[in-house]
Design a protein around this motif. Structure first.
Motif, short mmCIF file in Angstrom:
data_model
loop_
_atom_site.label_atom_id
_atom_site.label_comp_id
_atom_site.label_asym_id
_atom_site.label_seq_id
_atom_site.Cartn_x
_atom_site.Cartn_y
_atom_site.Cartn_z
N LEU A 357 50.14 21.82 1.07
CA LEU A 357 49.73 20.51 0.58
C LEU A 357 49.01 19.71 1.66
O LEU A 357 48.07 18.97 1.36
N ALA A 358 49.43 19.87 2.91
CA ALA A 358 48.71 19.20 4.00
C ALA A 358 47.28 19.73 4.10
O ALA A 358 46.32 18.97 4.29
N ALA A 359 47.14 21.04 3.96
CA ALA A 359 45.80 21.64 4.01
C ALA A 359 44.96 21.19 2.81
O ALA A 359 43.75 20.91 2.94
N HIS A 360 45.60 21.09 1.65
CA HIS A 360 44.89 20.63 0.44
C HIS A 360 44.42 19.19 0.62
O HIS A 360 43.29 18.84 0.26
N PHE A 361 45.28 18.36 1.21
CA PHE A 361 44.92 16.97 1.48
C PHE A 361 43.73 16.90 2.44
O PHE A 361 42.77 16.15 2.21
N ALA A 362 43.78 17.69 3.51
CA ALA A 362 42.70 17.66 4.50
C ALA A 362 41.37 18.12 3.90
O ALA A 362 40.32 17.54 4.15
N ALA A 378 48.54 17.57 12.40
CA ALA A 378 49.84 17.57 11.72
C ALA A 378 50.93 18.05 12.66
O ALA A 378 50.72 18.91 13.50
N ALA A 379 52.10 17.45 12.46
CA ALA A 379 53.30 17.96 13.13
C ALA A 379 54.04 18.86 12.16
O ALA A 379 53.75 18.88 10.96
N ASP A 380 54.98 19.62 12.66
CA ASP A 380 55.80 20.44 11.78
C ASP A 380 56.57 19.55 10.81
O ASP A 380 57.00 18.44 11.18
N ARG A 393 54.62 11.12 16.69
CA ARG A 393 54.10 11.15 18.06
C ARG A 393 53.46 12.51 18.36
O ARG A 393 52.43 12.59 19.05
N GLU A 394 54.05 13.58 17.82
CA GLU A 394 53.46 14.90 18.02
C GLU A 394 52.10 14.99 17.35
O GLU A 394 51.12 15.49 17.95
N ALA A 395 51.98 14.49 16.12
CA ALA A 395 50.70 14.52 15.42
C ALA A 395 49.66 13.67 16.14
O ALA A 395 48.48 14.05 16.24
N GLN A 396 50.10 12.54 16.69
CA GLN A 396 49.16 11.68 17.43
C GLN A 396 48.69 12.38 18.71
O GLN A 396 47.51 12.32 19.07
N HIS A 397 49.60 13.07 19.36
CA HIS A 397 49.24 13.82 20.57
C HIS A 397 48.23 14.92 20.26
O HIS A 397 47.24 15.09 20.97
N VAL A 398 48.44 15.63 19.16
CA VAL A 398 47.52 16.71 18.77
C VAL A 398 46.15 16.12 18.44
O VAL A 398 45.11 16.65 18.87
N ALA A 399 46.14 15.00 17.71
CA ALA A 399 44.87 14.37 17.34
C ALA A 399 44.10 13.92 18.58
O ALA A 399 42.88 14.09 18.68
N ASP A 400 44.81 13.36 19.55
CA ASP A 400 44.15 12.91 20.78
C ASP A 400 43.62 14.09 21.58
O ASP A 400 42.54 14.03 22.17
N ALA A 401 44.38 15.18 21.61
CA ALA A 401 43.94 16.37 22.35
C ALA A 401 42.67 16.95 21.72
O ALA A 401 41.74 17.35 22.42
N VAL A 402 42.62 16.96 20.40
CA VAL A 402 41.43 17.48 19.72
C VAL A 402 40.24 16.55 19.96
O VAL A 402 39.10 17.00 20.12
N ALA A 403 40.50 15.25 19.99
CA ALA A 403 39.41 14.29 20.20
C ALA A 403 38.75 14.48 21.55
O ALA A 403 37.57 14.15 21.72
N GLU A 404 39.49 15.03 22.51
CA GLU A 404 38.93 15.23 23.85
C GLU A 404 38.26 16.59 23.99
O GLU A 404 37.72 16.92 25.04
N SER A 405 38.30 17.40 22.91
CA SER A 405 37.64 18.70 22.95
C SER A 405 36.14 18.54 22.72
O SER A 405 35.70 17.54 22.15
N VAL A 413 41.18 23.25 9.57
CA VAL A 413 41.24 22.12 8.62
C VAL A 413 42.39 21.20 8.98
O VAL A 413 42.27 19.98 8.97
N VAL A 414 43.53 21.77 9.30
CA VAL A 414 44.69 21.01 9.80
C VAL A 414 45.03 21.56 11.17
O VAL A 414 45.30 22.76 11.33
N VAL A 415 45.00 20.70 12.17
CA VAL A 415 45.26 21.12 13.55
C VAL A 415 46.72 20.85 13.87
O VAL A 415 47.24 19.76 13.59
#
Length: 520
Positions: A357-362, A378-380, A393-405, A413-415
């Motif tokens: 469902l997370a992938a479908h949403f994305a 996404a976090a687990d 916080r985990e999802a925010q960390h992942v989003a920030d890490a991707v933003a710096e890529s 689709v979902v990181v």
């Protein structure tokens, strides 16, 4: 009929006045109706007294014109009932030495409080006492009304946010204040935190009560204008008299509508603010998650036996995200956490496939929004509410890490955390002084030359991110292979390394990731 806004005493309150107690009052009928409002006190003996009343009067009589005529006595009571009098007070004496049965029976059938005074009592004293108190209450109500209106208007003029207005209202009402939409979802609250939490904990029952008949201090006023209702404000457990509570709720409603009309937001934006406050508190960890559970439930988020999926979307519009949730029929909250980062907390049934469902949403988000590169981190999934803050916080960390890529690189689709690899770890360690010193030392040859950094650092970043793929790096930077070779040689010369050596290249890559994380 008594106006809902006009301050009044109840029959019960009148009977507790010292002057009335001196007459030894006894309630002989209508005892269940003693909370009726007394708007005025009127002395009347005529059998057709009702034609002279407008409703809410406490009628005083000696019954001198009714003695010996049972039909006149019955009609006297029926006339008061038709006129919606609040009560009748009969002074026992020569006309009626004991309570008359006919009047008592008719009053009981009509539900009209009937009180007899066993000791002689000058009605003028009672009239003076009650009228004086009513005038005082009316003056106090008018003063309060003006004080509340002035305070709220001043806040609106000064551009105060919704919360500041509600805090002012809660200060005057001395009880929790709740603003809801028409579906009873809580948009904002004010008042003593523990009292508000108690209200939200039992909000399902209170919402039903607030949407129906008022009583026991639950006072509501509708929010809306131009023929459209879009919410309501509720004073929860107001302990003052009903008329003052009604006045406060109405003044508050007027101010909130004016606040919205003057640009203070819409009902939808208030929902966004409510979600933002809740999700921000969850991420910060300042308030324990368990204490935030009543707020989440009152905001309409299903919380019992659910799977929670924390997401953070980069470069997504909160309104679009909310629209996609509604299109897919997924329960959740949406709120902007920081510039460019929006949190989405999905609440799914335990038997639903959270990852699918997370992938479908994305996927639907990319299609609906037209943002082909929207990053959904996404976090687990979490099955325990107390674990939701860590997930956000985990999802925010992942989003920030991707933003710096590098923006040219493909991302799922979902990181998830497993997708950010070394970059995610380095970002967690970016504030460590040893990591900072390491990055500066390894990249010193490039960082000390501003011109060189502007030209060479992007090439180095892409080269290492593509796994040292020279062809792809040249293509991404729109340069020829020979031109790329010259730049790579310049980088190796400035850094004093051999990028064909795996260990040296890895060291430089880690230093560059740390540098980018620190800059981010």
């Amino acid at each position: 009929m008594t106006s809902a806004l006009e301050p009044a005493l109840s029959v019960r309150q009148v009977l507790t006045l010292e002057r009335v107690l001196a007459g030894e009052p006894e309630v002989v009928a209508g005892a269940s109706q003693l909370d009726r409002a007394v708007r005025w006190v009127h002395v009347a003996e005529a059998a057709d007294v009702g034609v002279m009343l407008s409703g809410g009067e406490m009628v005083l009589t000696t019954g001198v014109l009714l003695a010996g005529d049972p039909e006149a006595q019955a009609e006297y009571i029926r006339s008061l009932h038709r006129a919606e009098a609040s009560a009748v007070v009969l002074g026992l004496g020569r006309a009626f030495p004991t309570p008359p049965d006919v009047m008592r029976r008719v009053a009981e059938r009509c539900g009209l409080p009937m009180v007899v005074l066993h000791r002689p009592f000058p009605f003028a004293e009672l009239t003076e006492e009650v009228q004086s108190r009513l005038v005082q209450r009316k003056f106090a109500a008018v003063s309060l009304s003006e004080a509340v209106r002035t305070a709220l208007t001043g806040l609106i003029t000064a551009g105060a946010p919704l919360q500041r207005l509600l805090d002012e209202i809660a200060g005057h009402s001395a009880c929790p204040v709740v603003v809801t939409n028409l579906a009873h979802r809580v948009l904002a609250t004010a008042g003593e935190r523990s009292a508000v939490d108690d209200v939200l904990r039992d909000w399902e029952r209170i919402a039903r009560q607030a949407g129906g008949r008022e009583g026991d201090g639950w006072v509501r006023a509708e929010l809306g204008g131009r023929g459209e209702r879009w919410g309501r404000i509720v004073l929860c457990g107001y302990r003052g008299d009903a008329a003052t509570g009604r006045l406060l709720a109405d003044r508050a409603a007027e101010s909130l509508v004016l606040h919205r009309m003057l640009g203070g937001g819409s009902a939808h934006s208030w929902e966004e603010q409510s979600a933002q406050g809740l999700l921000t508190d969850l991420v910060s960890g300042v308030v324990p998650a368990r204490q935030l559970l009543p707020r989440a439930r009152a905001a309409g988020l299903p919380v019992n036996r659910r799977t929670f999926v924390p997401l953070v979307v980069r470069d997504g519009d909160p309104a679009q995200l909310d629209r996609v949730l509604r299109l897919l029929g997924l329960p959740g909250l949406v709120a902007e956490l920081a510039e460019g980062a929006t949190a989405v907390l999905l609440s799914l049934a335990r038997d639903q496939d959270a990852e699918a469902l997370a992938a479908h949403f994305a996927t639907r988000l990319r299609t609906e929004s037209g943002i082909g590169k929207a990053v959904v981190a996404a976090a687990d999934p979490r099955t325990v509410w107390d674990d939701v803050p860590a997930g956000l916080r985990e999802a925010q960390h992942v989003a920030d890490a991707v933003a710096e890529s590098p923006t040219d690189l493909d991302v799922p689709v979902v990181v998830r955390l497993r997708d950010v690899h070394l970059r995610g770890l380095i970002r967690l360690l970016r504030d460590d002084p040893y990591v900072q010193s390491f990055a500066e030392r390894e990249l010193d040859g490039l960082l000390c030359e501003a011109d060189a950094e502007a030209d060479l650092l992007p090439v180095l970043r892409t080269y290492l991110a593509t796994g040292r793929n020279k062809s792809r790096t040249a293509r991404l930077h729109h340069v020829s292979r020979p031109a790329l070779y010259r730049r790579l040689e310049a980088i190796e010369g400035r850094l004093g390394v051999d990028l064909d050596d795996f260990e040296q290249a890895a060291s430089i890559h880690i230093a560059l990731l740390a540098h980018d994380a620190q800059q981010g």
